[in-house]
Scaffold this motif. Structure first.
Motif, mmCIF file in Angstrom:
data_model
loop_
_atom_site.group_PDB
_atom_site.id
_atom_site.type_symbol
_atom_site.label_atom_id
_atom_site.label_comp_id
_atom_site.label_asym_id
_atom_site.label_seq_id
_atom_site.Cartn_x
_atom_site.Cartn_y
_atom_site.Cartn_z
ATOM 1 N N VAL A 115 6.578 -5.470 -11.011
ATOM 2 C CA VAL A 115 7.950 -5.950 -11.197
ATOM 3 C C VAL A 115 8.817 -5.629 -9.979
ATOM 4 O O VAL A 115 9.570 -6.465 -9.489
ATOM 5 N N LEU A 116 8.718 -4.404 -9.464
ATOM 6 C CA LEU A 116 9.574 -3.994 -8.356
ATOM 7 C C LEU A 116 9.211 -4.686 -7.044
ATOM 8 O O LEU A 116 10.057 -4.809 -6.160
ATOM 9 N N ASN A 117 7.968 -5.122 -6.892
ATOM 10 C CA ASN A 117 7.522 -5.667 -5.612
ATOM 11 C C ASN A 117 7.270 -7.172 -5.631
ATOM 12 O O ASN A 117 6.952 -7.752 -4.596
ATOM 13 N N GLN A 161 0.825 -1.200 0.000
ATOM 14 C CA GLN A 161 0.000 0.000 0.000
ATOM 15 C C GLN A 161 0.862 1.253 0.000
ATOM 16 O O GLN A 161 0.621 2.194 -0.759
ATOM 17 N N ASP A 162 1.887 1.247 0.852
ATOM 18 C CA ASP A 162 2.794 2.402 0.924
ATOM 19 C C ASP A 162 3.523 2.591 -0.398
ATOM 20 O O ASP A 162 3.679 3.720 -0.891
ATOM 21 N N ASN A 163 3.985 1.484 -1.001
ATOM 22 C CA ASN A 163 4.695 1.577 -2.278
ATOM 23 C C ASN A 163 3.797 2.104 -3.384
ATOM 24 O O ASN A 163 4.210 2.913 -4.217
ATOM 25 N N LEU A 164 2.542 1.620 -3.397
ATOM 26 C CA LEU A 164 1.606 2.061 -4.417
ATOM 27 C C LEU A 164 1.307 3.546 -4.281
ATOM 28 O O LEU A 164 1.216 4.280 -5.272
ATOM 29 N N GLU A 165 1.178 4.016 -3.031
ATOM 30 C CA GLU A 165 0.931 5.443 -2.795
ATOM 31 C C GLU A 165 2.115 6.274 -3.282
ATOM 32 O O GLU A 165 1.941 7.325 -3.900
ATOM 33 N N THR A 166 3.333 5.769 -3.023
ATOM 34 C CA THR A 166 4.530 6.471 -3.490
ATOM 35 C C THR A 166 4.567 6.519 -5.002
ATOM 36 O O THR A 166 4.864 7.548 -5.612
ATOM 37 N N PHE A 167 4.241 5.380 -5.641
ATOM 38 C CA PHE A 167 4.211 5.332 -7.106
ATOM 39 C C PHE A 167 3.190 6.313 -7.663
ATOM 40 O O PHE A 167 3.430 7.008 -8.650
#
Length: 252
Positions: free
Chosen positions: A143-145, A48-54
């Motif tokens: 890909v990154l996660n 969730q945090d990564n998606l928000e950053t993206f």
């Protein structure tokens, strides 16, 4: 039990759930795992945090003035309609005036329809472009996660010793990306260009520049035993790679 959790995390159900692409049954399964297993809940929160950053990094702004242009077009259309009714009432008292006004407003309406069609087509193109960019961001996120993604460090040869890049290859999702973090300086009449040899065909991927941040990725076509190259070419790029000027290659 741990093996069961490991298999679940290796799948892409969490990513699909975050992006709203799961079926009702898949969503129910994801929610059960999040509620039951701390490991899954922790991974879900990280995604969730990564998606928000993206989303923040790749936020797509609408073209400047687009809203104002649309509002102005609506007002112009309304104004045109009001004028039409005023002239139509006046024309009812004189046949000649009616014919003239009808012809005038017919032309005006045709022009307005053509202009509206142009605006509509531009908006459709913008929506398609935004959809494509969103799909690309989604693939980068996966890909990154995804734990099945393989990471390859790419270094330049003696012609570009300072070249640094990282390639991300996911054989399960069949997605490939590269982040070029460092490119040595070149004379103004030269540039770096990316190529990919896929199924015996050499593909021109265009001129490349240094990434502005660690998550600025360039898509690579995926295929088994594919090879990508970075070459030095004349300014503006080349139609075919200059083999003698290959400075780096990535096999995947």
């Amino acid at each position: 039990m741990k093996e069961k959790i490991k298999i679940f995390l290796a799948s892409d159900l969490l990513e699909k759930y975050l992006l709203g692409n799961t079926t009702d049954m898949e969503a129910l399964r994801v929610e059960q795992y999040i509620a039951m297993y701390p490991e899954v809940r922790k991974t879900y929160n990280e995604l969730q945090d990564n998606l928000e950053t993206f989303a923040k990094l790749h936020a797509i702004k609408s073209p400047a003035g687009l809203k104002e242009k649309i509002v102005a077009r609506i007002r112009s259309e309304r104004s045109g309609r009001k004028k039409f009714f005023r002239y139509a009432i006046a024309a009812s008292f004189a046949a000649v005036m009616f014919a003239s006004a009808s012809y005038f407003f017919y032309n005006q309406n045709q022009n307005l329809q053509e202009e509206n069609s142009v605006v509509s087509n531009k908006i459709k193109l913008l929506e398609a472009d935004m959809k494509q960019q969103l799909e690309d961001v989604r693939n980068q996120f996966i890909v990154l996660n995804n734990p099945q993604t393989k990471k390859y460090t790419v270094n330049g040869n003696r012609k570009a010793k300072e070249l640094k890049a990282v390639a991300y290859i996911n054989p399960v999702k069949k997605l490939s990306y590269i982040n070029v973090s460092k490119l040595p300086n070149l004379p103004e009449n030269q540039c770096y260009q990316m190529w990919a040899e896929v199924n015996g065909e050499m593909l021109n991927l265009g001129i490349i520049e240094e990434a502005t941040n660690s998550q600025n990725l360039m898509a690579l076509p995926y295929a088994e035993n594919a090879v990508s190259y970075i070459t030095i070419e004349p300014e503006g790029g080349n139609l075919n790679p200059t083999v003698d000027n290959i400075v780096a290659n990535i096999s995947y």
